[in-house]
Design a protein around this motif. Structure first.
Motif, short mmCIF file in Angstrom:
data_model
loop_
_atom_site.label_atom_id
_atom_site.label_comp_id
_atom_site.label_asym_id
_atom_site.label_seq_id
_atom_site.Cartn_x
_atom_site.Cartn_y
_atom_site.Cartn_z
N GLY A 236 -5.91 -1.73 -9.41
CA GLY A 236 -4.79 -1.65 -8.48
C GLY A 236 -3.85 -2.83 -8.65
O GLY A 236 -4.25 -3.90 -9.12
N ASN B 249 -5.42 -0.79 -3.19
CA ASN B 249 -4.89 0.12 -4.21
C ASN B 249 -5.91 0.34 -5.34
O ASN B 249 -5.99 1.43 -5.90
N ALA C 163 -0.27 -4.98 -6.84
CA ALA C 163 0.64 -5.18 -5.71
C ALA C 163 1.47 -6.43 -5.99
O ALA C 163 1.06 -7.29 -6.78
N SER D 106 0.85 -1.19 0.00
CA SER D 106 0.00 0.00 0.00
C SER D 106 0.88 1.24 0.00
O SER D 106 0.61 2.22 -0.70
N PRO E 19 -3.30 -5.69 -0.52
CA PRO E 19 -2.97 -4.33 -0.98
C PRO E 19 -3.46 -4.07 -2.40
O PRO E 19 -3.82 -2.92 -2.72
N ARG F 193 -7.62 6.73 0.10
CA ARG F 193 -6.54 5.83 0.53
C ARG F 193 -6.93 5.24 1.89
O ARG F 193 -6.90 5.95 2.91
N PRO G 168 1.63 3.15 -11.09
CA PRO G 168 2.08 2.31 -9.97
C PRO G 168 2.76 1.00 -10.40
O PRO G 168 3.60 0.49 -9.66
N HIS H 202 2.15 7.24 -6.40
CA HIS H 202 1.24 8.36 -6.69
C HIS H 202 1.88 9.69 -6.31
O HIS H 202 1.71 10.68 -7.02
N ASP I 156 2.48 2.03 -3.20
CA ASP I 156 1.48 2.68 -4.05
C ASP I 156 1.38 4.17 -3.73
O ASP I 156 1.27 5.00 -4.64
N GLU I 157 1.44 4.49 -2.46
CA GLU I 157 1.39 5.91 -2.07
C GLU I 157 2.60 6.65 -2.64
O GLU I 157 2.49 7.79 -3.10
#
Lengths: 157, 742
Positions: free
Chosen positions: B601, B719, B603, B549, B715, B728, B562, B556, B552-553
């Protein structure tokens, strides 16, 4: 006072109290352990059996209320010949731990009896009450479609 | 015949097919001899993995079948070299025995990331493998079974084959090299066929031939999807689980143990239970009661009726207070800093956030259960379990007998996920059998007892600091606080506390293949006595969520795609992991414009030797969010059974999605608030995504497959929710924060 049931075509007698759920009569009384206990509150479908062809949760049906002939997973096949659904389950290698699969198959059997060629949505609706913690759902869906085709072929043939 | 002989015979009888006159093959060794525990009464065991009797070939799988297909793949390892006919092979679970130690458990023991392990480090773990042998750990777990059996079980098949050929060569008066084997027969140049059954007893007395293993190019069974050995039994209701054993004169029991965890029982009144039809006895278990009845339902009704005076739990009164206690671990010195690169303290964080993951139950489909009989001082148990030797020891202790007087049958497990390593059910069943000697007892827990007496996946908190520059991550600084599963579960198993840095506590965070210049992962052990245990993927199950996660932050924050952001950080560090990201990119069509109302998303987590990447598509549907599609790519190296690998990936994914979406155990006064599926549900067929799986085989080392699908699913889901809603969510389960279709 004895209660008489027809289970998988055989007449059986039991001394269990009439309020006892059918599930426990099958498992503890008759030794038919293919029907599983999962939750006791009709939330998982592991105990699904048929009464007069209708899929029911055996944990919720009192012995005294059983209204017709009972079929369990043990009664689905004929001798060594698996039922079309069971054959499809083998072809698609559906089972993982296997604990929920008796209930899944019994539920699917009613679906195909009522809806010979179900759509994905119809399968989802009919099977939503049957939990599988191994996550065999994709294979279950594929096996039901496959069994439906096999049964259709049999009828056509 | 020795006691062991009788034990083995009983074990085989439970396999539903009686072994009448069999042979178990010789003493088998690689480096040091191990004692073959198999002593069939009238036959031959060629080694701990092969018995040949008049009905044919039985292969002993030393690991528990809990759905992961391991009986099939392990048996295929032996059958491949033995030239047994797959369709006629029987697969049985072995008895508790040191011969069945799990050496591959040690592969994860070194405090280095699996992806970066050097060859010399791998050979060090071989030495550790010998240590687990000394400990005698016969454990099914850690996604290790196939890795552990890969060489040993092929060698067992090969040496048995050569011993059979040697006997045939003598009988026929031909050179052994002139013989070949096929479908359970030795075949001479002139076409003479001798069935293995006619050679087994003589072959079993021979020294074990050391044989080279076949080239994988010549494999007939391995590398392809085989019909599973357990499938027919599982679609006909014939497969036997812990409470499916029918014995004459059997009584049916259930228990009710103090639900206020850590609390006990001050007293109880059995009278209301004893007044119910079918209830026969109410027994004192110390911290609870057992009710014995003429059927399980009567026992369960009786257990509810007993008036019990519970004593309170020492645990914090609410889940919030528990999490506060976990957070206090951040104030203590870290137990580990297994990743510590660059100078994280010298960089200013651009993002500083906290993540939380809840307690989780295993929630196996089959509630805990066991069948037990103490007869003439000998205890026989039928219990699906992941650690037979530990269960046998605990059973002996509970029954007050020697472990040699315990016969333990490991039947099918109705889901394991780590729960059935624990011996609590076996301890209870053995204690009940000892209280009621000569009476077979079938003990079945209610779902509520199961959910309220789990060894939970612990709650965990992560505090993350991160920064990006020029499109790349320059700071990833994680502190993780949680109670230690390793200390709790291994401590219960081996009877002493594990010291030192706890790798399992930070796995999935410290060992990920990202190149980030300032990269630190510290683990803080929380002091909280909620019973916790191994839950599918263990530490990876929460750390994977935290790590991926936060990546991913960072992506961004850097304004990057991502998936490409991950590839940029991963490819150089681990081409194998990079390959998995590329595979999931191609499988999912990542990069194409995403339609309105769809959130996507990604991961990736490297766990149990197998990098695994997941892409999730969410769609809005009638005001709800549907998990529409899932794409999963993995690289477990050499694949022995593609269909089983695919099934395990789907299974792990769904297990992870279920937890991330709706899994949460909360406590009030030390008692779990959730007792049954309506309060603790999982994905069902209607809200399970359509799943596609890609299997890559570029990994030079074989990885596991039972667990690696679980960590990245969580995640990837969170995501995808961010991609769909811009929200989020840093706390699971997601259902508390968004309106999913459930």
């Amino acid at each position: 006072m004895a209660v008489t049931l027809v289970v998988n075509g055989t007449r059986r007698e039991t001394e269990f109290a009439p309020e006892t759920p059918l599930l426990w009569v099958l498992r503890d009384g008759f030794g038919l352990t293919g029907t599983k206990f999962g939750c006791g509150v009709a939330a998982c479908g592991a105990c699904t059996v048929h009464i007069n062809g209708e899929a029911v949760r055996a944990c919720q049906i009192a012995l005294g209320d059983v209204w017709g002939d009972v079929t369990t997973i043990e009664g689905l096949s004929t001798g060594d010949t698996l039922a079309p659904l069971q054959q499809a389950w083998v072809r698609h290698q559906v089972a993982q731990c296997g604990y929920c699969q008796s209930g899944q198959i019994m539920q699917a059997a009613q679906l195909l009896a009522q809806t010979p060629a179900p759509t994905d949505d119809e399968i989802d609706a009919a099977m939503a009450g049957n939990l599988c913690r191994c996550g065999t759902y994709s294979a279950i869906r594929a096996a039901i479609h496959d069994a439906a085709r096999a049964l259709d072929g049999r009828r056509a043939g | 015949m020795s006691r062991l002989g009788k034990i083995t015979r009983r074990t085989l009888l439970v396999g539903a097919v009686a072994v009448a006159g069999g042979a178990a093959f010789g003493i088998y060794q690689i480096r040091k001899p191990v004692t073959n525990p198999l002593r069939p009464e009238q036959g031959a065991s060629l080694n701990p993995y092969v018995i040949i009797d008049q009905h044919g070939i039985s292969i002993i799988a030393p690991r528990a079948e809990m759905g992961q297909g391991v009986h099939t793949t392990l048996a295929a390892l032996v059958a491949e070299e033995l030239d047994a006919d797959w369709e006629s092979v029987r697969v049985l679970h072995g008895p508790p025995a040191a011969a069945y130690f799990n050496a591959a458990l040690a592969h994860g023991a070194l405090p280095v990331p699996g992806y970066a392990m050097q060859d010399w480090q791998r050979s060090v773990t071989e030495g550790l493998g010998a240590a687990t042998k000394l400990l005698g750990l016969q454990v099914t777990g850690g996604s290790t079974s196939t890795i552990d059996g890969f060489t040993r079980m092929r060698m067992a098949g090969a040496s048995a084959r050569e011993a059979l050929k040697a006997v045939a060569a003598e009988r026929l008066g031909v050179e052994i090299g002139a013989l070949r084997t096929e479908s359970g027969q030795v075949i001479a140049p002139d076409g003479t066929e001798i069935d293995y059954r006619d050679l087994a007893e003589a072959a079993a007395t021979r020294p074990v031939p050391q044989v080279a293993l076949r080239n994988p190019d010549d494999w007939k069974l391995l590398g392809r999807s085989l019909p599973r050995s357990d499938m027919r039994a599982k679609v006909t209701g014939q497969a036997q689980f812990s409470t499916d054993i029918n014995l004459d004169g059997m009584k049916f029991a259930t228990v009710r143990v103090c639900p206020y965890l850590g609390g006990g029982m001050a007293g109880f009144d059995p009278a209301p239970a004893l007044a119910l039809p079918g209830v026969e006895q109410v027994l004192d278990l110390g911290d609870g009661i057992a009710v014995v009845a003429s059927n399980t339902w009567a026992a369960m009704q009786g257990a509810e009726a007993v008036q019990i005076d519970w004593t309170p739990s020492p645990l914090p009164a609410t889940t919030d207070e528990m999490l506060d206690q976990i957070a206090r671990a951040f104030d203590t010195r870290p137990n580990s800093t297994m990743r510590d690169q660059g100078s994280p303290d010298d960089l200013a964080a651009q993002i500083e956030v906290e993540y939380r993951a809840p307690f989780l139950a295993h929630s196996t489909m089959e509630p805990m259960g066991a069948t037990a009989l103490l007869q003439d001082g000998h205890l026989t148990l039928w219990v699906g379990n992941q650690a037979p030797r530990e269960h046998a020891k605990v059973a002996a202790d509970a029954a007050g007998i020697a472990v040699e007087d315990v016969t333990l049958h490991t039947v099918f497990l109705g889901g394991g996920f780590g729960r059935r390593v624990e011996t609590d059910i076996t301890r209870q069943a053995a204690a009940l059998a000892a209280m009621l000697p000569q009476t077979p007892i079938r003990l079945t827990w209610s779902r509520e007892e199961d959910m309220r007496h789990d060894f939970y996946r612990p709650a965990a908190i992560a505090r993350m600091r991160g920064a990006v520059s020029d499109g790349r991550a320059v700071l990833f600084d994680a502190k993780i606080a949680a109670p230690s599963v390793t200390r709790a579960a291994i401590g219960r198993m081996i009877g002493r506390e594990m010291g030192g840095p706890d790798k399992g506590h930070v796995e999935g965070a410290f060992d990920q293949p990202y190149a980030i210049p300032n990269y630190r992962v510290a683990g803080h052990l929380a002091d909280l006595d909620v019973p916790i245990g191994f839950w599918r993927a263990v530490g990876n199950s929460f750390n994977g969520f935290f790590h991926e996660s936060f990546i991913d932050e960072l992506a961004h924050a850097a304004g990057r795609d991502p998936l490409q952001f991950r590839l940029d950080h991963v490819s150089a560090e681990s081409p194998v992991a990079g390959g998995v990201l590329e595979a999931v990119r191609d499988l999912s069509g990542w990069g194409a414009p995403v339609p309105e109302g769809v959130g996507r998303g990604v991961a990736m987590t490297w766990s149990f030797g197998t990098p695994t990447a997941v892409v999730i598509d969410l769609e809005r549907e009638g005001g709800k969010i549907r998990i529409a599609r899932a794409f999963i790519a993995c690289d477990p190296g050499l694949v022995l059974d593609p269909a089983i690998v695919r099934a395990q990936m789907e299974s792990g994914l769904i297990y992870g999605l279920s937890a991330a979406l709706m899994g949460e155990i909360t406590f009030t006064d030390g008692r779990a608030d959730q007792g049954n599926f309506p309060e603790y549900d999982a994905l069902r067929i209607f809200n399970t995504p359509r799943i596609e799986v890609a299997i890559v085989q570029d990994n030079p080392h074989m990885g596991g497959v039972g667990e690696p699908g679980t960590p990245p699913a969580m995640p990837a889901l969170a995501n995808a929710l961010f991609a769909l809603t811009g929200q989020r969510v840093r706390e699971l389960p997601l259902i508390k924060h968004a309106d999913f279709l459930v």
